[in-house]
Design a protein around this motif. Sequence first.
Motif, PDB file in Angstrom:
ATOM      1  N   THR A 145       0.807  -1.279  -0.215  1.00  0.00           N
ATOM      2  CA  THR A 145       0.119   0.000  -0.131  1.00  0.00           C
ATOM      3  C   THR A 145       0.612   0.901  -0.114  1.00  0.00           C
ATOM      4  O   THR A 145       1.706   1.314   0.318  1.00  0.00           O
ATOM      5  CB  THR A 145      -0.642  -0.006   1.212  1.00  0.00           C
ATOM      6  OG1 THR A 145      -0.099   0.082   2.426  1.00  0.00           O
ATOM      7  CG2 THR A 145      -1.739  -0.834   1.099  1.00  0.00           C
ATOM      8  N   ASP A 146      -0.083   2.211  -0.652  1.00  0.00           N
ATOM      9  CA  ASP A 146       0.821   3.720  -0.311  1.00  0.00           C
ATOM     10  C   ASP A 146       0.738   3.991   1.273  1.00  0.00           C
ATOM     11  O   ASP A 146       0.745   3.056   2.537  1.00  0.00           O
ATOM     12  CB  ASP A 146      -0.185   4.563  -0.712  1.00  0.00           C
ATOM     13  CG  ASP A 146      -0.662   4.659  -1.447  1.00  0.00           C
ATOM     14  OD1 ASP A 146       0.119   4.319  -2.559  1.00  0.00           O
ATOM     15  OD2 ASP A 146      -1.240   5.603  -2.482  1.00  0.00           O
TER      16      ASP A 146
ATOM     17  N   LYS B  61      -2.567   1.079  -4.320  1.00  0.00           N
ATOM     18  CA  LYS B  61      -1.123   1.611  -4.734  1.00  0.00           C
ATOM     19  C   LYS B  61      -1.020   2.635  -5.924  1.00  0.00           C
ATOM     20  O   LYS B  61      -1.166   2.560  -6.940  1.00  0.00           O
ATOM     21  CB  LYS B  61       0.143   1.195  -4.601  1.00  0.00           C
ATOM     22  CG  LYS B  61       1.121   2.075  -3.680  1.00  0.00           C
ATOM     23  CD  LYS B  61       2.380   0.873  -3.946  1.00  0.00           C
ATOM     24  CE  LYS B  61       3.791   1.288  -3.125  1.00  0.00           C
ATOM     25  NZ  LYS B  61       4.822   0.806  -2.589  1.00  0.00           N
TER      26      LYS B  61
END
Length: 623
Positions: free
Chosen positions: A52-53, A71
């Motif tokens: 993920t971010d 993402k």
Amino acid sequence: MTKKFTTLLLLMLGCIASAVAQTFQVAATPTELSNLTSGYYVIKVKSADGKTDENGNYLYVQDSKPYYDTKGSENNFAGSSISDDNHKYIFFVNNTDGQLTFQAYGTETYFPSISKATISNSTPGRQDPFTLNTSHSTFTPIETSSAWYYMKTIGTKYSWGGAKDVTIYITLNNKQQVGYYDIKETDSNNAQFQFYALSSVATITYNFMWNGESMGKQSLAVSVGDHYPTPTYPAFTTSADFPSADATVTAADDGREIVLNCTLNAPFTVSTAEAPVYYYLTTATDAPTMLYRDGNSIKYRTKEQNGTLNNVLNDLWYITGNPLDGYKFCNAASNVEAMSSDYIMKNGTTFAGSCYLSFSSNSGGALASGSSISGSATKVWDLYENADHSFGVYPHGFSMDYCWRFDGSSIKFNTASDRVTSYTLSEPIITLPLHYSEADDATFATTCLPYAVELAEASQNAKAYAAKMNADGVHLEMNEIDAIPAGQGVILRGESADVTEATLKVVASAPAIDNDLLGTTSEISDLTNILTFGRLNLADGNKGKVGFSRYTGSKLAANRAYLQSTTAQSLVLNFDGQTTGINGIESAVTTTDAPIYDLQGRRVMQPVNGQLYIQGGRKFIAR
């Protein structure tokens, strides 16, 4: 009869309720655990392995599975509003003493519970991904950094010595999906959660009523100023008590309870044991397969009329119960309910052994301690409604995943996707052939059935008749009837040559009729004094109109009407003043050669002048 709402939910339609247009305000900052109360949230997730971010991505539900945004996603709900097209990102988080559950918005589905480990399923806590359902797991949040939390629960793992407790965490996989796994807290795919609260939400509670009793409640959130949210009704039910389409929710409505008196709109009439309404039960396929009784077994054949009229009740079903307590499918011949052949596990995920639909149960005796079974074989079923008004059937209080699945040879409850899962009910119609009599310019048959029937709508040009002997002992007065009680012999008549069959509907009972005709549901070989239906022989040897005459065959077939008489040789029928024959109708022998009988039916060889006798079906005074 009162049930927890979780039971009601399992009776609901197998699809997510459609949410009306609603807009929520999302908090600009995440909620700390110390301030996290039960309510609606959008949730960010992240993991340490870079899926993920850095600041996380939003969690959502699609097709009953949880996903997280890819993402680099541009979604950013914090501090803004979230409208109806993004309701999939909303969750109801219930906080009970620091223990959390997660429920998808607008549904009654949760992050699911984890079944107990068995030999055949040793690691039920490894679900990658998992699917939301009506059961739920409870999670303990473990803080990792400011307002970020791991989610921990307890499952079991089977090893030597039996099932043992293991710690389960929510994890993120490489396909933007969410799962369960028995990993360590520090593992890099462990999911971290962050919560953003929603505001300006009113909660409306619907109280479902059935026959005046509360059977469960459903609470739904709605923004102030929006229309009332639509509840998820049990299959085939509705209510006229739902607020009008233009009504909107106000702040004062928060916590309001609305009573919904439910009515049934099912494709069948609910029966009682005393007043059953019969149906054929078939698969909802292009070539329907019919379910029928054969002893204690449920068997299957292409939908067609039973070749033996006496066995038609084996093909018929009636349904008792209601949409909230569940239904029973009962066979008309035996009044026995269809049941699972074995136990069902309480969590609804396991059927013991080779479990199938039957009229008897293989289950019996004690089960192993801790096996957590549901009583015995299941006889009570819930329904879900399909778009075409067909229905699916699944065990009452269990998951719809374990619905009736027809594999071509039996109905089982596994999760195989290539099985027939939809069923329909149809009227219990039987057809009987009618035979043309040229002299009458009409078609005829007689029948006697071991169950009651009535003339179906499709049989408008065919009629049924009972008969009463006239005072002259020669004519039968025909009286039209709409329904035929079980065991009664009757005559069926088509109005013209092109009416080649009579269509009858099987019913539980029919009013008594005044009838001199007899009937048989079995073959008769002793034909003494029996008159049967057919075209009468005229004195000149030709065939006349229909009537009853002495039978010359060796056996009378089953499901026929007949008469018994020690005197009459033939009897004509009187339909509304029109006889099927005239005074010239005779038996196969001429009147002058026919035997003579006294009024007690004894044959007389030497008549006495002035005495009354019967010859050829007629009375006369000897001269």
